[in-house]
Design a protein around this motif. Structure first.
Motif, PDB file in Angstrom:
ATOM      1  N   ALA A  26       0.827  -1.209   0.000  1.00  0.00           N
ATOM      2  CA  ALA A  26       0.000   0.000   0.000  1.00  0.00           C
ATOM      3  C   ALA A  26       0.860   1.256   0.000  1.00  0.00           C
ATOM      4  O   ALA A  26       0.467   2.282  -0.568  1.00  0.00           O
ATOM      5  N   CYS A 187       0.269  -2.532  -8.832  1.00  0.00           N
ATOM      6  CA  CYS A 187      -1.199  -2.457  -8.757  1.00  0.00           C
ATOM      7  C   CYS A 187      -1.811  -3.854  -8.827  1.00  0.00           C
ATOM      8  O   CYS A 187      -2.775  -4.166  -8.107  1.00  0.00           O
ATOM      9  N   TYR A 189      -0.363  -6.589  -7.879  1.00  0.00           N
ATOM     10  CA  TYR A 189       0.018  -7.330  -6.675  1.00  0.00           C
ATOM     11  C   TYR A 189      -0.656  -6.790  -5.410  1.00  0.00           C
ATOM     12  O   TYR A 189      -1.114  -7.571  -4.565  1.00  0.00           O
ATOM     13  N   GLY A 190      -0.719  -5.459  -5.274  1.00  0.00           N
ATOM     14  CA  GLY A 190      -1.131  -4.893  -3.996  1.00  0.00           C
ATOM     15  C   GLY A 190      -2.452  -4.153  -3.992  1.00  0.00           C
ATOM     16  O   GLY A 190      -2.716  -3.382  -3.068  1.00  0.00           O
ATOM     17  N   TRP A 191      -3.327  -4.376  -4.999  1.00  0.00           N
ATOM     18  CA  TRP A 191      -4.569  -3.602  -5.075  1.00  0.00           C
ATOM     19  C   TRP A 191      -5.449  -3.792  -3.844  1.00  0.00           C
ATOM     20  O   TRP A 191      -6.088  -2.856  -3.369  1.00  0.00           O
ATOM     21  N   ARG A 192      -5.437  -4.988  -3.275  1.00  0.00           N
ATOM     22  CA  ARG A 192      -6.275  -5.226  -2.096  1.00  0.00           C
ATOM     23  C   ARG A 192      -5.765  -4.447  -0.889  1.00  0.00           C
ATOM     24  O   ARG A 192      -6.551  -3.890  -0.114  1.00  0.00           O
ATOM     25  N   ASP A 193      -4.442  -4.412  -0.716  1.00  0.00           N
ATOM     26  CA  ASP A 193      -3.877  -3.639   0.392  1.00  0.00           C
ATOM     27  C   ASP A 193      -4.189  -2.156   0.244  1.00  0.00           C
ATOM     28  O   ASP A 193      -4.447  -1.458   1.235  1.00  0.00           O
ATOM     29  N   LEU A 195      -6.829  -0.820  -1.253  1.00  0.00           N
ATOM     30  CA  LEU A 195      -8.243  -0.609  -0.966  1.00  0.00           C
ATOM     31  C   LEU A 195      -8.558  -0.780   0.522  1.00  0.00           C
ATOM     32  O   LEU A 195      -9.461  -0.116   1.052  1.00  0.00           O
ATOM     33  N   ASP A 196      -7.828  -1.672   1.189  1.00  0.00           N
ATOM     34  CA  ASP A 196      -8.095  -1.932   2.608  1.00  0.00           C
ATOM     35  C   ASP A 196      -7.499  -0.880   3.534  1.00  0.00           C
ATOM     36  O   ASP A 196      -7.826  -0.842   4.726  1.00  0.00           O
ATOM     37  N   THR A 197      -6.628  -0.028   3.029  1.00  0.00           N
ATOM     38  CA  THR A 197      -5.974   0.976   3.871  1.00  0.00           C
ATOM     39  C   THR A 197      -6.909   2.155   4.129  1.00  0.00           C
ATOM     40  O   THR A 197      -7.514   2.696   3.205  1.00  0.00           O
TER      41      THR A 197
END
Length: 284
Positions: A26, A187, A189-193, A195-197
């Motif tokens: 993130a 993006c 690899y880390g799209w979920r992180d 969005l979760d931040t």
């Protein structure tokens, strides 16, 4: 490369303060976005971005993947590793870069350079094991340092790969292509992180770290590294990283953090000796 080492050092101290508050991916995604935008603007205003620069785009994917992996693993390691030991791990990259330089470019290492790399590696190992021979004999390495070491392998491979893959593009244009590719891969690899931040709830140190690493420790240092790599052997380029632990100590003192004991500082002194040997070799 002297400027490179000073700017990189700040990311260790600030990164260690920000890492507990945000996922590594993130933090790295907006870092690449901001740094890439700055480099892209610089490229447009200086050399321009010709179409031929994007011939064989797979080159940028390789370089972007290496740098993205390095930064994600760096911040993951800084969650548990202190700034100075992490900086010492970073100083192992010249030795690895020399090996990759020989494998990819057949760059030879002179006896003086080999001695300097050995001294620098010894100093790094001394700091990593905190000056404790018993810990060295047990190979007791902290989890953060071990994670970051994997990232440093990617960073060491990146240096000779620049020269291997560059086809005459200006450093700033080549950097922009690499950062664009790295941003796309991050993006994925880390799209979920991302969005979760909870971005609004992040403490100020995260934003300070983000701006610093994007502008000073990414955009500026990438261009500096590209420029130097196209003119110096890989091992000598990375040799300037031996100054990073010394710069980190200055950062730690300035930020009011605890300074490692004197026995650990002996390893830092060895890294400075290694740099001086390499600089003497360069002048000769």
């Amino acid at each position: 490369m002297l400027g490179f080492s000073a700017l990189v050092a700040g990311s260790f101290s600030l990164g260690a303060m920000a890492a507990p508050h945000i996922a590594p991916a993130a933090l790295t995604v907006p870092r690449f976005a901001l740094a890439g935008a700055l480099v892209g603007i610089a490229a447009h205003l200086t050399t321009g971005i010709p179409r031929r620069a994007f011939v064989a785009p797979w080159r940028y994917l390789i370089l972007g993947a290496l740098l993205a992996a390095y930064f994600v693993l760096m911040f993951e390691g800084l969650r548990t590793a202190a700034a100075v030991p992490a900086a010492a791990v970073f100083t192992l990259t010249p030795l690895m870069a020399a090996g990759f330089g020989w494998m990819l470019l057949r760059q030879r290492t002179t006896p003086r350079m080999a001695l300097a790399l050995a001294i620098g590696a010894a100093g790094a190992v001394w700091v990593i094991f905190r000056g404790d021979p018993a810990a060295l004999m047990r190979l007791h390495v902290g989890r953060g340092e071990a994670i970051y070491f994997i990232g440093c392998i990617a960073h060491a491979l990146y240096a000779p790969m620049i020269r291997r893959l560059n086809r005459g593009e200006p450093a700033v244009v080549f950097t922009f292509g690499m950062m664009l590719a790295g941003f796309g891969l991050l993006c994925l690899y880390g799209w979920r992180d991302v969005l979760d931040t909870d971005w609004a709830a992040l403490p100020a140190i995260v934003w300070i770290c983000l701006v610093y690493v994007a502008v000073a420790a990414s955009a500026a240092t990438f261009v500096l590294l590209q420029y130097a790599t196209l003119r110096l052997p890989s091992a000598k380029v990375m040799a300037y990283t031996y100054l990073v632990p010394s710069w980190v100590l200055i950062w730690e003192i300035a930020l009011g953090h605890e300074v490692p004991p004197a026995i650990v500082l002996g390893g830092v002194a060895l890294t400075i000796i290694a740099l001086l040997l390499l600089l003497k070799d360069e002048e000769g």
